[in-house]
Design a protein around this motif. Structure first.
Motif, PDB file in Angstrom:
ATOM      1  N   ARG A 220      -6.417   4.798  18.717  1.00 12.19           N
ATOM      2  CA  ARG A 220      -6.245   4.381  17.340  1.00 12.19           C
ATOM      3  C   ARG A 220      -6.296   5.584  16.393  1.00 12.19           C
ATOM      4  O   ARG A 220      -7.173   6.438  16.516  1.00 12.19           O
ATOM      5  CB  ARG A 220      -7.355   3.389  16.980  1.00 12.19           C
TER       6      ARG A 220
ATOM      7  N   ASN B 148      -8.362  -2.551   9.514  1.00 14.38           N
ATOM      8  CA  ASN B 148      -8.996  -2.535   8.199  1.00 14.38           C
ATOM      9  C   ASN B 148      -8.506  -1.403   7.314  1.00 14.38           C
ATOM     10  O   ASN B 148      -8.848  -1.336   6.129  1.00 14.38           O
ATOM     11  CB  ASN B 148     -10.515  -2.427   8.354  1.00 14.38           C
ATOM     12  N   THR B 149      -7.706  -0.496   7.884  1.00 13.61           N
ATOM     13  CA  THR B 149      -7.176   0.648   7.137  1.00 13.61           C
ATOM     14  C   THR B 149      -5.673   0.694   7.309  1.00 13.61           C
ATOM     15  O   THR B 149      -5.161   0.486   8.411  1.00 13.61           O
ATOM     16  CB  THR B 149      -7.805   1.965   7.650  1.00 13.61           C
ATOM     17  N   TYR B 150      -4.988   0.966   6.205  1.00  6.66           N
ATOM     18  CA  TYR B 150      -3.526   1.071   6.245  1.00  6.66           C
ATOM     19  C   TYR B 150      -3.096   2.477   5.851  1.00  6.66           C
ATOM     20  O   TYR B 150      -3.603   3.015   4.875  1.00  6.66           O
ATOM     21  CB  TYR B 150      -2.889   0.067   5.277  1.00  6.66           C
TER      22      TYR B 150
ATOM     23  N   THR C  13      -2.481   2.080  10.106  1.00  5.21           N
ATOM     24  CA  THR C  13      -3.205   2.330  11.349  1.00  5.21           C
ATOM     25  C   THR C  13      -2.201   2.358  12.487  1.00  5.21           C
ATOM     26  O   THR C  13      -1.386   1.442  12.616  1.00  5.21           O
ATOM     27  CB  THR C  13      -4.255   1.237  11.618  1.00  5.21           C
TER      28      THR C  13
ATOM     29  N   LYS D 137       0.569   4.369   0.860  1.00  5.18           N
ATOM     30  CA  LYS D 137       0.591   5.221   2.051  1.00  5.18           C
ATOM     31  C   LYS D 137       1.489   4.642   3.145  1.00  5.18           C
ATOM     32  O   LYS D 137       2.094   5.397   3.911  1.00  5.18           O
ATOM     33  CB  LYS D 137      -0.833   5.414   2.589  1.00  5.18           C
ATOM     34  N   CYS D 138       1.570   3.320   3.215  1.00 10.74           N
ATOM     35  CA  CYS D 138       2.455   2.689   4.194  1.00 10.74           C
ATOM     36  C   CYS D 138       3.912   2.917   3.807  1.00 10.74           C
ATOM     37  O   CYS D 138       4.767   3.173   4.661  1.00 10.74           O
ATOM     38  CB  CYS D 138       2.153   1.203   4.300  1.00 10.74           C
TER      39      CYS D 138
ATOM     40  N   LYS E 137      -6.040   6.385  12.180  1.00 14.06           N
ATOM     41  CA  LYS E 137      -6.027   5.801  10.842  1.00 14.06           C
ATOM     42  C   LYS E 137      -5.429   6.771   9.825  1.00 14.06           C
ATOM     43  O   LYS E 137      -5.657   7.982   9.904  1.00 14.06           O
ATOM     44  CB  LYS E 137      -7.439   5.417  10.421  1.00 14.06           C
ATOM     45  N   GLY E 138      -4.692   6.227   8.880  1.00 19.21           N
ATOM     46  CA  GLY E 138      -4.110   7.048   7.826  1.00 19.21           C
ATOM     47  C   GLY E 138      -2.695   7.481   8.148  1.00 19.21           C
ATOM     48  O   GLY E 138      -2.175   7.279   9.247  1.00 19.21           O
TER      49      GLY E 138
ATOM     50  N   CYS F  64      -3.417  -8.765  13.160  1.00 19.59           N
ATOM     51  CA  CYS F  64      -4.174  -7.669  12.537  1.00 19.59           C
ATOM     52  C   CYS F  64      -5.676  -7.954  12.561  1.00 19.59           C
ATOM     53  O   CYS F  64      -6.488  -7.033  12.683  1.00 19.59           O
ATOM     54  CB  CYS F  64      -3.694  -7.453  11.105  1.00 19.59           C
TER      55      CYS F  64
ATOM     56  N   TRP G  76       0.841  -1.196   0.000  1.00 16.10           N
ATOM     57  CA  TRP G  76       0.000   0.000   0.000  1.00 16.10           C
ATOM     58  C   TRP G  76       0.881   1.253   0.000  1.00 16.10           C
ATOM     59  O   TRP G  76       1.719   1.432   0.881  1.00 16.10           O
ATOM     60  CB  TRP G  76      -0.925   0.005   1.202  1.00 16.10           C
TER      61      TRP G  76
END
Length: 250
Positions: free
Chosen positions: A211, A200-202, A204, A161-162, A213-214, A194, A159
């Motif tokens: 938590r 459910n979002t990468y 996280t 963004k990761c 996300k993004g 996981c 992914w």
């Protein structure tokens, strides 16, 4: 000592262990020597590879002594072997070929060797990629702080963004408390950790029990984790990273 050398940033080149490159070097020399013995092309290949390997080995030994301040016996052994191969190849150079000039060939090979070593040095200096260069003290400290605070960065290698999140930490990315959720690719199964944590979002992040996300910027991670940075023993303060004005620090 060998662990220090191999785990340094000079222990790999473009993600490939230097030990593997060394093995391939010896394998190529063996192939050239036994597969096409007594041919000019065979000698040229062996001599060129040996001088490049010798030059690079001398470069690594210099780095080990001056920068890492440690030496590995296997690296020293490899340096001696390459020296012996180079000496033998030079001694057995073609002497009675009218269409071959050894000095001209040697000059060209030396230029190639120097260009390769200079290019690799620039790579290790972070000129081409910050991730291969020296660690930024601020980013290194932040990554270590996140680990100490038991923060977790859940993501996956495929992914973008990761990848971008890791790139923000440049050469310190390996210090992040990272958990890979889908090691077998986009279509592969998700790891149990996981699934248990309902990722459910990468990417996280879980920081201090909360938590997020993004992708998180460096400034955001500093604020969420409470990172203040190590204290300079002389001034009593932590000098902010020289890269603090870059966009990803905002």
């Amino acid at each position: 000592a060998c662990d220090l050398v191999q785990k340094s940033r000079w222990g790999k080149f473009l993600g490939v262990p230097i030990s593997l490159l060394g093995f391939l070097t010896y394998l190529t020399i063996a192939f050239a020597n036994f597969r096409t013995r007594n041919s000019l092309k065979s000698w040229q290949l062996v001599w060129t590879i040996s001088i490049i390997g010798l030059g690079y080995s001398i470069y690594l030994q210099t780095i080990s002594l001056i920068v890492i301040e440690s030496t590995c016996i296997y690296c020293l052994a490899s340096l001696l072997i390459l020296t012996a191969i180079f000496a033998l190849a030079t001694y057995n150079r073609p002497k009675k070929r009218s269409n071959f000039n050894f000095l001209n060939w040697a000059k060209q090979a030396c230029v190639i060797m120097i260009a390769i070593i200079v290019g690799m040095h620039l790579h290790y200096s972070g000129v081409f990629s910050p991730a291969a260069g020296p660690e930024d003290p601020f980013l290194k400290g932040l990554a270590q702080h996140l680990t100490q605070e038991k923060a977790v960065f859940y993501g996956t290698f495929w992914w973008p963004k990761c990848v971008e999140q890791k790139d923000l930490f440049e050469a310190s990315a390996d210090r992040l408390p990272y958990v890979e959720c889908q090691p077998y690719g986009k279509s592969g199964p998700k790891t149990s950790v996981c699934i248990t944590n309902m990722i459910n979002t990468y990417p996280t992040w879980i920081i201090k029990g909360r938590r997020y996300k993004g992708l998180l910027t460096i400034k955001r991670l500093v604020a969420l984790s409470g990172y203040t940075g190590p204290v300079n023993q002389e001034t009593g303060k932590w000098p902010i990273s020289k890269k603090k004005d870059l966009p990803h620090y905002q």
